[in-house]
Design an enzyme around this catalytic site. Structure first.
Site, short mmCIF file in Angstrom:
data_model
loop_
_atom_site.label_atom_id
_atom_site.label_comp_id
_atom_site.label_asym_id
_atom_site.label_seq_id
_atom_site.Cartn_x
_atom_site.Cartn_y
_atom_site.Cartn_z
N HIS A 70 36.97 -36.67 32.80
CA HIS A 70 38.37 -36.96 32.46
C HIS A 70 39.16 -35.65 32.37
O HIS A 70 40.25 -35.52 32.92
CB HIS A 70 38.44 -37.73 31.14
CG HIS A 70 39.76 -37.65 30.45
ND1 HIS A 70 40.16 -36.54 29.73
CD2 HIS A 70 40.79 -38.52 30.39
CE1 HIS A 70 41.37 -36.75 29.26
NE2 HIS A 70 41.78 -37.94 29.65
N ASN A 71 38.60 -34.67 31.68
CA ASN A 71 39.32 -33.40 31.52
C ASN A 71 39.47 -32.69 32.86
O ASN A 71 40.50 -32.08 33.13
CB ASN A 71 38.60 -32.50 30.53
CG ASN A 71 38.82 -32.93 29.09
OD1 ASN A 71 39.04 -34.11 28.83
ND2 ASN A 71 38.77 -32.01 28.17
N SER B 27 40.08 -38.71 23.47
CA SER B 27 41.14 -38.03 24.20
C SER B 27 42.51 -38.49 23.72
O SER B 27 42.67 -39.59 23.22
CB SER B 27 41.02 -38.34 25.69
OG SER B 27 42.07 -37.72 26.38
N GLU C 13 42.17 -34.30 34.70
CA GLU C 13 43.44 -33.84 34.09
C GLU C 13 43.86 -32.49 34.71
O GLU C 13 45.03 -32.31 35.08
CB GLU C 13 43.21 -33.72 32.59
CG GLU C 13 44.38 -33.24 31.79
CD GLU C 13 43.99 -33.06 30.31
OE1 GLU C 13 43.37 -33.96 29.72
OE2 GLU C 13 44.28 -31.98 29.77
N LYS D 104 33.98 -37.99 29.40
CA LYS D 104 35.12 -37.24 28.84
C LYS D 104 35.31 -35.93 29.59
O LYS D 104 36.43 -35.50 29.86
CB LYS D 104 34.87 -36.99 27.34
CG LYS D 104 35.86 -36.02 26.68
CD LYS D 104 37.26 -36.60 26.62
CE LYS D 104 38.27 -35.90 25.77
NZ LYS D 104 38.34 -34.50 25.64
P1 NBP Z 1 38.76 -27.47 15.45
O1 NBP Z 1 38.09 -27.51 16.76
O2 NBP Z 1 39.76 -26.44 15.16
O3 NBP Z 1 37.62 -27.40 14.31
C1 NBP Z 1 37.97 -27.34 12.96
C2 NBP Z 1 36.89 -27.98 12.12
O4 NBP Z 1 35.61 -27.42 12.43
C3 NBP Z 1 37.14 -27.70 10.65
O5 NBP Z 1 36.72 -28.82 9.92
C4 NBP Z 1 36.25 -26.51 10.38
O6 NBP Z 1 35.87 -26.36 9.04
C5 NBP Z 1 35.05 -26.90 11.21
N1 NBP Z 1 34.16 -25.77 11.47
C6 NBP Z 1 34.36 -24.64 12.17
BR1 NBP Z 1 35.91 -24.18 13.00
N2 NBP Z 1 33.30 -23.83 12.19
C7 NBP Z 1 32.38 -24.48 11.47
C8 NBP Z 1 31.05 -24.16 11.12
N3 NBP Z 1 30.46 -23.05 11.54
N4 NBP Z 1 30.36 -25.04 10.36
C9 NBP Z 1 30.96 -26.17 9.94
N5 NBP Z 1 32.22 -26.53 10.26
C10 NBP Z 1 32.92 -25.70 11.01
O7 NBP Z 1 39.39 -28.90 15.08
P2 NBP Z 1 40.16 -29.96 16.00
O8 NBP Z 1 41.19 -29.31 16.85
O9 NBP Z 1 40.57 -31.04 15.07
O10 NBP Z 1 39.02 -30.51 16.95
C11 NBP Z 1 37.86 -31.16 16.48
C12 NBP Z 1 36.97 -31.48 17.68
O11 NBP Z 1 37.70 -32.39 18.53
C13 NBP Z 1 36.63 -30.27 18.54
O12 NBP Z 1 35.37 -30.44 19.09
C14 NBP Z 1 37.68 -30.30 19.61
O13 NBP Z 1 37.26 -29.66 20.79
C15 NBP Z 1 37.83 -31.80 19.82
N6 NBP Z 1 39.13 -32.23 20.37
C16 NBP Z 1 40.29 -31.62 20.00
C17 NBP Z 1 41.49 -32.05 20.54
C18 NBP Z 1 42.79 -31.41 20.14
O14 NBP Z 1 43.82 -31.76 20.74
N7 NBP Z 1 42.82 -30.55 19.14
C19 NBP Z 1 41.51 -33.13 21.45
C20 NBP Z 1 40.32 -33.75 21.77
C21 NBP Z 1 39.13 -33.30 21.23
P3 NBP Z 1 36.66 -25.33 8.10
O15 NBP Z 1 37.94 -26.00 7.75
O16 NBP Z 1 35.75 -25.15 6.95
O17 NBP Z 1 36.86 -24.08 8.90
#
Ligand code: NBP
Length: 484
Positions: free
Chosen positions: A188-189, A130, A192, A185
């Site tokens: 937690h959400n 988080s 939030e 987690k």
């Molecule tokens: P995203 O949730 O936007 O995911 C992007 C990643 O997933 C890229 O590496 C992408 O590869 C890969 N991906 C996708 Br989309 N579809 C895929 C598939 N079918 N097969 C393989 N890879 C795939 O990224 P993020 O925002 O960095 O979040 C990552 C994780 O962390 C998520 O589970 C998210 O819920 C969680 N999270 C996010 C936050 C936040 O603030 N963003 C906070 C806390 C937790 P590609 O580049 O090849 O498309």
């Protein structure tokens, strides 16, 4: 390929990229890989340039670069991509290697994946991370659970990159078996969502009933942030209220009043219903977002469904103190309900959890970080078997002191037609929880009347069920008794 990296991260998006940089800054060597490999190249030639970060162009190269036991952290979109990567990784890994899912996976998926990956001789961790982008880079709150045998290998990295509290303790500790990390987690959400909605209700009462300007409210939130309500969300609320648009008017007043959501609050509410936990405040916060989304309907309804025009005559400063008390007391209820839900899940899934350490993990690094969590940690450290947070001496005294103001706020809001679903859900739970006798006697009579569902008697032993032929027309046969 020489094994050079302490850990490998798959998924170079917002979270993965920042976590990799955080790990590297703490002295760990990291291999980065992504489904679309062009992002690997862009990353190693961009933000990762000159750092101890190796970009792998194939999954085989990625695995070959990792020191044993290999630690592979997935930071990809939750759902199918996680299962797909697990299938890809299993044949390439060796017994004792560790797969870590750091995305927002739903806990039953993690529960299933832990068993599956362990059946293949590997270890699996599902961890909540988080704090968003900034947290990932500078210190997130990390909530790992799954294969305990993996923890010793992962702990030095996770605890090094996690946020720290004042005494240096990391906001990362082992949560427990199975999907417990992702469960915590998820709660937690949900919390939030509740915290945000409580602040929003206070804001609406100040704005619509007390007629306060954004600047006036900003001062109040800034003041509250110096006291026991001190928290990240109160702090950013104060910043938001102070923020001016290009024309000098508060930007907040120009933002459309429909809230978005990504679904983790909804999961918390759904799971609460499944577990039979009265998580009323968080559920109301999810429904409040749903109601806010009905903008067009609300605009149309506002023209035909009339109500009182909010007014206030009285001591404004005293009422602002009431609002502070209402916010604080309702927040205590929200955390009490969240903890009851974690306790219920621990019982259901057989997880051994340390409730004080969960509060410590939320103390810094995440969106709900606040000084208040230090008090929750103290409460559970003092009594690890504490049944309900509001029975702890500190919180009990706080709620009892706050309740008069809390009641005045709910009464005034309802009389003035201002919705306060979470602040009032809090006091309704409080009044229900402290009631030795609720009207469920009548409810049981109704159930028995129409469905022969039976009832227990106050003058009989628990577990002995009775059925009455209420109308003289029904038979003596009763329905099976079951609990939810
Ligand atoms: P995203 O949730 O936007 O995911 C992007 C990643 O997933 C890229 O590496 C992408 O590869 C890969 N991906 C996708 Br989309 N579809 C895929 C598939 N079918 N097969 C393989 N890879 C795939 O990224 P993020 O925002 O960095 O979040 C990552 C994780 O962390 C998520 O589970 C998210 O819920 C969680 N999270 C996010 C936050 C936040 O603030 N963003 C906070 C806390 C937790 P590609 O580049 O090849 O498309």
């Amino acid at each position: 390929m020489e094994a050079i990296s302490d850990i490998g991260v798959i998924g170079i998006a917002v979270m993965g990229e920042n976590l990799i940089l955080n790990m590297e800054s703490k002295g760990f060597s990291v291999t980065a890989y992504n489904r679309s490999v062009d992002k690997v190249e862009k990353f190693v030639n961009g933000r990762a340039k000159g750092k101890n970060i190796f970009g792998a162009m194939s999954i085989e190269e990625f695995i070959g670069s990792l020191k044993r036991p290999r630690k592979v952290m997935l930071m990809v979109k939750a759902g199918r991509p996680v299962d797909d990567f697990i299938e890809t990784l299993i044949p390439l890994l060796e017994p004792g290697d560790i797969i870590i899912d750091g995305g927002n996976s739903h806990f039953p998926d993690t529960e299933r994946r832990v068993k599956y990956v362990e059946s293949k001789g590997l270890l699996y961790i599902g961890t909540g991370v988080s704090g968003g982008e900034e947290g990932a880079l500078l210190g997130p709150s990390i909530m790992p659970g799954g294969s305990k045998a993996a923890w010793e290998s992962v702990k030095p990295i996770f605890q090094a990159i996690a946020a720290k509290v004042e005494d240096g303790s990391p906001c990362c500790e082992w949560i427990g078996d199975g999907g417990s990390g992702h469960f915590v987690k998820m709660v937690h959400n949900g919390i939030e969502y509740g915290d945000m909605q409580l602040i929003n209700e206070t804001y609406q009462v100040m704005k619509d009933m007390l007629g306060m300007s954004a600047d006036d409210m900003q001062k109040v939130f800034a003041e509250w942030n110096k006291g026991e309500l001190n928290s990240y969300l109160i702090e950013i609320t104060s910043d938001i209220l102070a923020f001016k648009d290009e024309d000098g008017a508060p930007l907040v007043d120009k933002i459309l009043d429909t809230a978005g959501q990504k679904g983790t609050g909804k999961w918390t509410g759904t799971v609460a219903l499944e577990l039979g936990v009265p998580l009323t405040l968080i559920a109301e916060s999810v429904f409040s977002r749903c109601l806010s989304a009905l903008k067009d309907e609300r605009v149309a309804a506002s023209k035909v469904l009339t109500g009182p025009t909010p007014t206030f005559e009285g001591d404004k400063a005293a009422f602002i103190n009431d609002l502070r008390d209402a916010l604080y007391a309702a927040k205590v209820i929200s955390y009490a309900q969240g903890y009851q839900m974690i306790q219920a899940a621990a019982l259901e899934y057989g997880w051994q959890l340390d409730y004080g350490s969960i509060a410590l993990m939320w103390r810094e690094g995440c969106i709900i970080r606040s000084s208040f969590l230090g008090k929750i940690k103290e409460a559970f450290d003092k009594n690890p078997a504490l049944q309900n947070l509001i029975l702890d001496d500190f919180f009990k005294d706080k709620i009892l002191q706050a309740q008069a103001g809390w009641r005045r706020v709910v009464a005034a809001a309802v009389l003035n037609g201002i919705p306060v679903p979470c602040i009032s859900a809090g006091i309704n739970y409080f009044d229900g929880y402290r009631s030795a006798r609720l009207p469920a006697n009548l409810l049981q009579a109704q159930r028995d009347y129409f469905g022969a569902h039976t009832y227990e008697r106050l003058d009989g032993p628990r577990g002995q069920f009775f059925h009455t032929n209420w109308t003289g027309r029904g038979g003596e046969t009763s329905s099976t008794t079951y609990g939810v």
